[in-house]
Motif scaffolding. Sequence first.
Motif, mmCIF file in Angstrom:
data_model
loop_
_atom_site.group_PDB
_atom_site.id
_atom_site.type_symbol
_atom_site.label_atom_id
_atom_site.label_comp_id
_atom_site.label_asym_id
_atom_site.label_seq_id
_atom_site.Cartn_x
_atom_site.Cartn_y
_atom_site.Cartn_z
ATOM 1 N N TRP A 33 0.829 -1.207 0.000
ATOM 2 C CA TRP A 33 0.000 0.000 0.000
ATOM 3 C C TRP A 33 0.863 1.257 0.000
ATOM 4 C CZ3 TRP A 33 -4.540 -1.862 -1.130
ATOM 5 C CH2 TRP A 33 -4.824 -3.170 -0.737
ATOM 6 N N VAL A 34 1.899 1.265 0.832
ATOM 7 C CA VAL A 34 2.783 2.424 0.934
ATOM 8 C C VAL A 34 3.500 2.665 -0.382
ATOM 9 C CG1 VAL A 34 4.847 3.325 2.096
ATOM 10 C CG2 VAL A 34 3.098 2.138 3.417
ATOM 11 N N HIS A 35 4.025 1.610 -0.994
ATOM 12 C CA HIS A 35 4.779 1.745 -2.243
ATOM 13 C C HIS A 35 3.922 2.250 -3.398
ATOM 14 C CE1 HIS A 35 8.570 0.234 -0.832
ATOM 15 N NE2 HIS A 35 7.995 -0.843 -0.347
ATOM 16 N N ARG A 36 2.640 2.100 -3.281
ATOM 17 C CA ARG A 36 1.751 2.541 -4.347
ATOM 18 C C ARG A 36 1.002 3.821 -3.983
ATOM 19 N NH1 ARG A 36 3.126 -2.396 -4.333
ATOM 20 N NH2 ARG A 36 3.342 -3.556 -6.253
ATOM 21 N N GLY A 37 1.354 4.415 -2.853
ATOM 22 C CA GLY A 37 0.744 5.678 -2.448
ATOM 23 C C GLY A 37 -0.719 5.551 -2.067
ATOM 24 N N ILE A 38 -1.100 4.392 -1.549
ATOM 25 C CA ILE A 38 -2.493 4.158 -1.175
ATOM 26 C C ILE A 38 -2.631 4.358 0.332
ATOM 27 C CG2 ILE A 38 -4.423 2.521 -1.174
ATOM 28 C CD1 ILE A 38 -3.370 3.303 -3.984
ATOM 29 N N SER A 39 -3.353 5.403 0.723
ATOM 30 C CA SER A 39 -3.573 5.625 2.148
ATOM 31 C C SER A 39 -5.051 5.790 2.491
ATOM 32 C CB SER A 39 -2.794 6.851 2.633
ATOM 33 O OG SER A 39 -3.250 8.016 1.983
ATOM 34 N N ARG A 40 -5.909 5.921 1.473
ATOM 35 C CA ARG A 40 -7.350 6.070 1.727
ATOM 36 C C ARG A 40 -8.155 5.274 0.695
ATOM 37 N NH1 ARG A 40 -5.108 10.644 2.745
ATOM 38 N NH2 ARG A 40 -5.340 11.523 0.682
ATOM 39 N N ILE A 41 -9.098 4.486 1.217
ATOM 40 C CA ILE A 41 -9.985 3.678 0.387
ATOM 41 C C ILE A 41 -11.419 3.954 0.811
ATOM 42 C CG2 ILE A 41 -10.762 1.319 -0.132
ATOM 43 C CD1 ILE A 41 -7.924 0.360 0.121
ATOM 44 N N LEU A 42 -12.304 4.028 -0.167
ATOM 45 C CA LEU A 42 -13.741 4.102 0.095
ATOM 46 C C LEU A 42 -14.352 2.764 -0.278
ATOM 47 C CD1 LEU A 42 -16.424 5.547 0.726
ATOM 48 C CD2 LEU A 42 -16.447 6.326 -1.664
ATOM 49 N N VAL A 43 -15.133 2.207 0.640
ATOM 50 C CA VAL A 43 -15.856 0.957 0.401
ATOM 51 C C VAL A 43 -17.343 1.257 0.511
ATOM 52 C CG1 VAL A 43 -16.292 -1.385 1.221
ATOM 53 C CG2 VAL A 43 -14.009 -0.413 1.429
ATOM 54 N N ALA A 44 -18.106 0.809 -0.475
ATOM 55 C CA ALA A 44 -19.560 0.957 -0.432
ATOM 56 C C ALA A 44 -20.190 -0.418 -0.593
ATOM 57 C CB ALA A 44 -20.041 1.900 -1.525
ATOM 58 N N ASP A 45 -20.939 -0.818 0.426
ATOM 59 C CA ASP A 45 -21.639 -2.101 0.407
ATOM 60 C C ASP A 45 -22.913 -1.938 1.220
ATOM 61 O OD1 ASP A 45 -20.630 -5.277 -0.118
ATOM 62 O OD2 ASP A 45 -22.341 -4.982 1.209
ATOM 63 N N ASP A 46 -23.992 -2.557 0.770
ATOM 64 C CA ASP A 46 -25.255 -2.425 1.494
ATOM 65 C C ASP A 46 -25.233 -3.141 2.833
ATOM 66 O OD1 ASP A 46 -25.198 -4.800 -0.049
ATOM 67 O OD2 ASP A 46 -27.364 -5.009 0.140
ATOM 68 N N GLU A 47 -24.276 -4.028 3.023
ATOM 69 C CA GLU A 47 -24.123 -4.701 4.310
ATOM 70 C C GLU A 47 -23.012 -4.003 5.089
ATOM 71 O OE1 GLU A 47 -24.024 -8.995 4.371
ATOM 72 O OE2 GLU A 47 -24.863 -9.020 2.344
ATOM 73 N N GLU A 48 -23.401 -3.260 6.128
ATOM 74 C CA GLU A 48 -22.416 -2.509 6.903
ATOM 75 C C GLU A 48 -21.323 -3.413 7.456
ATOM 76 O OE1 GLU A 48 -22.255 1.023 10.222
ATOM 77 O OE2 GLU A 48 -23.925 -0.395 10.332
ATOM 78 N N GLN A 49 -21.656 -4.642 7.816
ATOM 79 C CA GLN A 49 -20.655 -5.546 8.378
ATOM 80 C C GLN A 49 -19.536 -5.823 7.378
ATOM 81 O OE1 GLN A 49 -20.587 -6.436 11.719
ATOM 82 N NE2 GLN A 49 -18.501 -6.939 11.079
ATOM 83 N N VAL A 50 -19.855 -5.895 6.092
ATOM 84 C CA VAL A 50 -18.821 -6.086 5.071
ATOM 85 C C VAL A 50 -17.848 -4.916 5.110
ATOM 86 C CG1 VAL A 50 -18.378 -6.190 2.582
ATOM 87 C CG2 VAL A 50 -20.239 -7.536 3.571
ATOM 88 N N CYS A 51 -18.384 -3.700 5.197
ATOM 89 C CA CYS A 51 -17.543 -2.501 5.269
ATOM 90 C C CYS A 51 -16.671 -2.519 6.514
ATOM 91 C CB CYS A 51 -18.420 -1.248 5.262
ATOM 92 S SG CYS A 51 -19.436 -1.057 3.788
ATOM 93 N N LEU A 52 -17.264 -2.874 7.646
ATOM 94 C CA LEU A 52 -16.515 -2.924 8.896
ATOM 95 C C LEU A 52 -15.438 -4.007 8.860
ATOM 96 C CD1 LEU A 52 -19.460 -2.415 11.410
ATOM 97 C CD2 LEU A 52 -17.703 -0.733 10.753
ATOM 98 N N ASP A 53 -15.746 -5.134 8.225
ATOM 99 C CA ASP A 53 -14.759 -6.209 8.089
ATOM 100 C C ASP A 53 -13.563 -5.750 7.251
ATOM 101 O OD1 ASP A 53 -16.350 -7.886 9.615
ATOM 102 O OD2 ASP A 53 -17.116 -9.013 7.883
ATOM 103 N N ILE A 54 -13.832 -5.025 6.176
ATOM 104 C CA ILE A 54 -12.745 -4.518 5.331
ATOM 105 C C ILE A 54 -11.920 -3.498 6.107
ATOM 106 C CG2 ILE A 54 -12.194 -3.190 3.252
ATOM 107 C CD1 ILE A 54 -14.651 -4.586 1.943
ATOM 108 N N ARG A 55 -12.587 -2.637 6.858
ATOM 109 C CA ARG A 55 -11.871 -1.651 7.673
ATOM 110 C C ARG A 55 -10.945 -2.360 8.672
ATOM 111 N NH1 ARG A 55 -15.128 2.915 10.794
ATOM 112 N NH2 ARG A 55 -14.866 4.031 8.848
#
Length: 175
Positions: A33-55
Amino acid sequence: GVIHADSRQGEGSVFTVELSFPRPAAGDGADFWVHRGISRILVADDEEQVCLDIREMMEDTGVQVAYATGGPAAVDEAERAVARGEEFHVILLDWKLPDMDGIKAAREIRRRFGSEVPILLISAYDWSEIEAEAKDAGITGFISKPLFKSTLFYGLKPYLDPDQAGGPQKREAKP
């Protein structure tokens, strides 16, 4: 690999499995993630638990994960991030979002903010029937559910790795 069985009647059995796995290339682990300059991701899923699991899954990577549980909410979250000067480096949209599916949300995000950020459609369904429409809407690629760190890693890598043909160039992460 090798599988060995040692069995003695009346005593039991011992099974030994030896497997060889290649070591990942440098930068393919936590540094990915660091080597590719990725520090922020947005996840959109109708199941909040999926979002929380990814977080939770991304906690040890240094990547901040924001989430939304619907298409309009995802577009709004992207707009707020841009207004703060904290654009997302990757956006993951579930195909079956309520009120505005992932394809429509991607189309709206592209219309408002351009085509620089990779937007990937995540789904447990076969997307072959919607692939052309999704690409036309600005979807960069597809990742199958369920999502694990390895699924996300290997699903994103072709779109983020500057060494891959057609991959974007390295971006500097904004604080």
